[in-house]
Scaffold this motif. Structure first.
Motif, PDB file in Angstrom:
ATOM      1  N   LEU A   1       0.832  -1.201   0.000  1.00 53.66           N
ATOM      2  CA  LEU A   1       0.000   0.000   0.000  1.00 53.66           C
ATOM      3  C   LEU A   1       0.867   1.251   0.000  1.00 53.66           C
ATOM      4  O   LEU A   1       0.565   2.236  -0.673  1.00 53.66           O
ATOM      5  N   ALA A   2       1.988   1.170   0.740  1.00 51.88           N
ATOM      6  CA  ALA A   2       2.890   2.313   0.796  1.00 51.88           C
ATOM      7  C   ALA A   2       3.461   2.590  -0.586  1.00 51.88           C
ATOM      8  O   ALA A   2       3.524   3.737  -1.039  1.00 51.88           O
ATOM      9  N   THR A   3       3.862   1.519  -1.281  1.00 54.79           N
ATOM     10  CA  THR A   3       4.387   1.678  -2.636  1.00 54.79           C
ATOM     11  C   THR A   3       3.318   2.278  -3.543  1.00 54.79           C
ATOM     12  O   THR A   3       3.569   3.202  -4.319  1.00 54.79           O
ATOM     13  N   PHE A   4       2.118   1.741  -3.396  1.00 55.59           N
ATOM     14  CA  PHE A   4       1.013   2.209  -4.224  1.00 55.59           C
ATOM     15  C   PHE A   4       0.737   3.687  -3.964  1.00 55.59           C
ATOM     16  O   PHE A   4       0.607   4.485  -4.911  1.00 55.59           O
ATOM     17  N   ALA A   5       0.721   4.061  -2.678  1.00 58.86           N
ATOM     18  CA  ALA A   5       0.466   5.461  -2.336  1.00 58.86           C
ATOM     19  C   ALA A   5       1.567   6.342  -2.923  1.00 58.86           C
ATOM     20  O   ALA A   5       1.300   7.411  -3.476  1.00 58.86           O
ATOM     21  N   GLY A   6       2.807   5.880  -2.842  1.00 59.97           N
ATOM     22  CA  GLY A   6       3.936   6.624  -3.391  1.00 59.97           C
ATOM     23  C   GLY A   6       3.766   6.852  -4.886  1.00 59.97           C
ATOM     24  O   GLY A   6       3.954   7.956  -5.401  1.00 59.97           O
ATOM     25  N   MET A   7       3.350   5.787  -5.595  1.00 58.64           N
ATOM     26  CA  MET A   7       3.194   5.910  -7.041  1.00 58.64           C
ATOM     27  C   MET A   7       2.059   6.862  -7.384  1.00 58.64           C
ATOM     28  O   MET A   7       2.181   7.715  -8.266  1.00 58.64           O
ATOM     29  N   LEU A   8       0.971   6.712  -6.663  1.00 60.20           N
ATOM     30  CA  LEU A   8      -0.188   7.560  -6.929  1.00 60.20           C
ATOM     31  C   LEU A   8       0.171   9.035  -6.733  1.00 60.20           C
ATOM     32  O   LEU A   8      -0.109   9.888  -7.595  1.00 60.20           O
TER      33      LEU A   8
ATOM     34  N   SER B   1       3.116  10.322  -6.865  1.00 60.52           N
ATOM     35  CA  SER B   1       4.061  10.753  -7.909  1.00 60.52           C
ATOM     36  C   SER B   1       3.322  11.131  -9.178  1.00 60.52           C
ATOM     37  O   SER B   1       3.644  12.132  -9.824  1.00 60.52           O
ATOM     38  N   ILE B   2       2.341  10.347  -9.544  1.00 65.35           N
ATOM     39  CA  ILE B   2       1.585  10.636 -10.769  1.00 65.35           C
ATOM     40  C   ILE B   2       0.868  11.986 -10.624  1.00 65.35           C
ATOM     41  O   ILE B   2       0.957  12.854 -11.502  1.00 65.35           O
ATOM     42  N   ILE B   3       0.197  12.150  -9.479  1.00 70.24           N
ATOM     43  CA  ILE B   3      -0.526  13.405  -9.267  1.00 70.24           C
ATOM     44  C   ILE B   3       0.453  14.583  -9.299  1.00 70.24           C
ATOM     45  O   ILE B   3       0.200  15.609  -9.919  1.00 70.24           O
TER      46      ILE B   3
ATOM     47  N   LEU C   1       2.962  20.048   2.640  1.00 69.74           N
ATOM     48  CA  LEU C   1       2.376  19.375   3.808  1.00 69.74           C
ATOM     49  C   LEU C   1       1.919  17.968   3.442  1.00 69.74           C
ATOM     50  O   LEU C   1       2.160  16.994   4.158  1.00 69.74           O
ATOM     51  N   PHE C   2       1.261  17.868   2.292  1.00 73.51           N
ATOM     52  CA  PHE C   2       0.736  16.583   1.873  1.00 73.51           C
ATOM     53  C   PHE C   2       1.874  15.571   1.678  1.00 73.51           C
ATOM     54  O   PHE C   2       1.827  14.448   2.170  1.00 73.51           O
ATOM     55  N   PHE C   3       2.918  16.030   0.998  1.00 74.13           N
ATOM     56  CA  PHE C   3       4.030  15.111   0.748  1.00 74.13           C
ATOM     57  C   PHE C   3       4.711  14.654   2.020  1.00 74.13           C
ATOM     58  O   PHE C   3       5.045  13.495   2.182  1.00 74.13           O
ATOM     59  N   ASN C   4       4.926  15.623   2.918  1.00 73.89           N
ATOM     60  CA  ASN C   4       5.558  15.233   4.172  1.00 73.89           C
ATOM     61  C   ASN C   4       4.705  14.221   4.911  1.00 73.89           C
ATOM     62  O   ASN C   4       5.218  13.256   5.488  1.00 73.89           O
ATOM     63  N   GLY C   5       3.401  14.421   4.869  1.00 69.86           N
ATOM     64  CA  GLY C   5       2.494  13.482   5.535  1.00 69.86           C
ATOM     65  C   GLY C   5       2.634  12.090   4.939  1.00 69.86           C
ATOM     66  O   GLY C   5       2.842  11.105   5.664  1.00 69.86           O
ATOM     67  N   VAL C   6       2.566  12.027   3.608  1.00 68.01           N
ATOM     68  CA  VAL C   6       2.658  10.712   2.959  1.00 68.01           C
ATOM     69  C   VAL C   6       3.989  10.054   3.299  1.00 68.01           C
ATOM     70  O   VAL C   6       4.049   8.874   3.631  1.00 68.01           O
ATOM     71  N   MET C   7       5.054  10.862   3.278  1.00 65.71           N
ATOM     72  CA  MET C   7       6.360  10.272   3.535  1.00 65.71           C
ATOM     73  C   MET C   7       6.464   9.718   4.954  1.00 65.71           C
ATOM     74  O   MET C   7       6.994   8.633   5.169  1.00 65.71           O
ATOM     75  N   LEU C   8       5.945  10.471   5.900  1.00 63.15           N
ATOM     76  CA  LEU C   8       6.012   9.994   7.283  1.00 63.15           C
ATOM     77  C   LEU C   8       5.218   8.704   7.449  1.00 63.15           C
ATOM     78  O   LEU C   8       5.646   7.783   8.152  1.00 63.15           O
ATOM     79  N   ILE C   9       4.072   8.645   6.787  1.00 62.48           N
ATOM     80  CA  ILE C   9       3.281   7.408   6.903  1.00 62.48           C
ATOM     81  C   ILE C   9       4.077   6.231   6.342  1.00 62.48           C
ATOM     82  O   ILE C   9       4.171   5.161   6.954  1.00 62.48           O
ATOM     83  N   VAL C  10       4.677   6.452   5.180  1.00 62.39           N
ATOM     84  CA  VAL C  10       5.429   5.359   4.542  1.00 62.39           C
ATOM     85  C   VAL C  10       6.607   4.943   5.431  1.00 62.39           C
ATOM     86  O   VAL C  10       6.862   3.758   5.647  1.00 62.39           O
ATOM     87  N   ILE C  11       7.302   5.923   5.978  1.00 61.26           N
ATOM     88  CA  ILE C  11       8.431   5.585   6.866  1.00 61.26           C
ATOM     89  C   ILE C  11       7.915   4.836   8.098  1.00 61.26           C
ATOM     90  O   ILE C  11       8.523   3.865   8.553  1.00 61.26           O
ATOM     91  N   GLY C  12       6.771   5.281   8.609  1.00 60.04           N
ATOM     92  CA  GLY C  12       6.180   4.612   9.771  1.00 60.04           C
ATOM     93  C   GLY C  12       5.875   3.153   9.476  1.00 60.04           C
ATOM     94  O   GLY C  12       6.162   2.269  10.287  1.00 60.04           O
ATOM     95  N   ILE C  13       5.319   2.890   8.310  1.00 63.69           N
ATOM     96  CA  ILE C  13       4.993   1.505   7.948  1.00 63.69           C
ATOM     97  C   ILE C  13       6.272   0.679   7.874  1.00 63.69           C
ATOM     98  O   ILE C  13       6.345  -0.427   8.412  1.00 63.69           O
ATOM     99  N   MET C  14       7.294   1.257   7.251  1.00 64.75           N
ATOM    100  CA  MET C  14       8.563   0.515   7.184  1.00 64.75           C
ATOM    101  C   MET C  14       9.110   0.273   8.586  1.00 64.75           C
ATOM    102  O   MET C  14       9.629  -0.793   8.882  1.00 64.75           O
TER     103      MET C  14
END
Ligand code: UDP
Ligand code: MG
Length: 321
Positions: free
Chosen positions: A231-238, A240-242, A272-285
């Protein structure tokens, strides 16, 4: 032919109000039973008089064994210890608070005699629990099932009977973050369910505050699924596309419309949005990395302070498993 043995494993944490009644109900159900029965109480570092009461019960009844943990290791670890010490041909896990009616065990044993190796109790109704608990539990079981590849039955707790073969198989799983009901599903074998109504707690309060519930949920999800990483990968890709699309918009603004000064709000929003997504992804890892660390340390799952009632009443101390 000697009688078969049934082990009843009861994790206990601060249950001084209920423990005597629990033993009374259990031993009432199994009076003159066709199997021998041993009761294994795991005192999970209780801070009240639970241990004294368990001691009394163990001294008066030779079929009672007590494993006294050196501290509170948690419900799932307590169950694991019970299974490690159980000698029975079948092992039943039941809560100490009489929410799971002991009489249901009789039905479980019937199914076991028919050849089933895992008989789990499926909660049809839950009495005396808050709407919040019931709702979150219901959502969690369904969410977990959709996240994992192992088939995990929904609305099923740890109240279940397992055959000796399953118990032995479970002992070969050394992992630290234990979501016992998931592990039982993972080992497989012939499984069935009996339905029951979950009663109110006999006395006392739940020993599962939100924090412990979240830990259990985390163990369930992260130990049985890589989907959060996907899901983290998917969120990252999504994202990036946006952001690529937005980049084009920005370029058009710059070179076609020559409109460059505006946009503080939008750049703040993006950052803000990017930082949020990144923190979530790092948290999952981090969840997975933390779990790897736990496994690598390979500490014992639990430390036993005292054992009562094992080997004809002998007391052993400091047994480390
Ligand atoms: N329990 C335990 N260690 C803990 C918390 C709970 O051994 O850290 C035991 C508790 O004594 C009970 C069972 O686990 O026998 C289930 O706990 P509880 O009934 O409080 O949970 P609930 O039914 O509210 O989900
Ligand atoms: Mg309970």
């Amino acid at each position: 032919m000697s009688k078969k043995l049934l082990s009843i494993v009861v994790p206990v944490y601060n249950e001084q109000e209920v423990i005597e009644e629990t033993f009374k109900r259990l031993s009432g159900v199994f009076e003159n039973y066709f199997m021998d029965v041993e009761y294994i109480f795991i005192n999970d570092g209780s801070k009240d008089n639970t241990y004294l009461k368990l001691r009394e019960i163990a001294l008066a009844n030779s079929c009672v064994r007590v494993i006294n943990f050196a501290r509170n290791f948690g419900h799932q670890i307590a169950i694991t210890a019970g299974m490690d010490y159980a000698k029975g041909d079948a092992v039943v896990i039941i809560d100490a608070d009489l929410q799971d009616p002991p009489e249901v065990i009789l039905q479980m044993v019937e199914q076991w005699e028919q050849g089933y190796e895992v008989v789990y109790g499926k909660r049809l109704q839950r009495e005396g629990e808050t709407f919040f608990k019931k709702f979150t539990a219901k959502m969690f079981y369904r969410f977990l099932d959709s996240m994992t590849d192992v088939k995990l039955p929904v609305d099923v707790g740890d109240f279940r009977l397992i055959d000796r073969k399953v118990c032995d198989a479970m002992k070969c799983l050394p992992e630290r973050s234990r979501y016992v009901r998931g592990l039982v599903s993972w080992v497989g074998f012939k499984q069935t369910s009996v339905e029951y109504r979950r009663e109110k707690r006999f006395a006392g309060e739940t020993k599962y505050p939100l924090k412990k519930m979240l830990k259990l949920a985390g163990d369930g999800i992260f130990s049985f699924s890589y989907k959060p990483l996907k899901l983290a990968t998917f969120a990252g890709m999504l994202v990036s596309i946006i952001s690529f699309i937005y980049l084009i918009v920005v370029l058009i603004q710059r070179f076609v419309k020559n409109d460059i000064a505006s946009g503080w709000a939008s750049s703040m929003a993006v950052s803000l949005f990017f930082n949020g997504v990144m923190l979530i992804v790092i948290g999952i890892m981090g969840e997975y990395v933390g779990r790897i660390y736990e496994e690598v340390k390979a500490r014992p799952l639990y430390i036993v302070g005292e054992l009562l009632g094992f080997q004809d009443g002998a007391e052993r101390k400091n047994d480390i498993k």
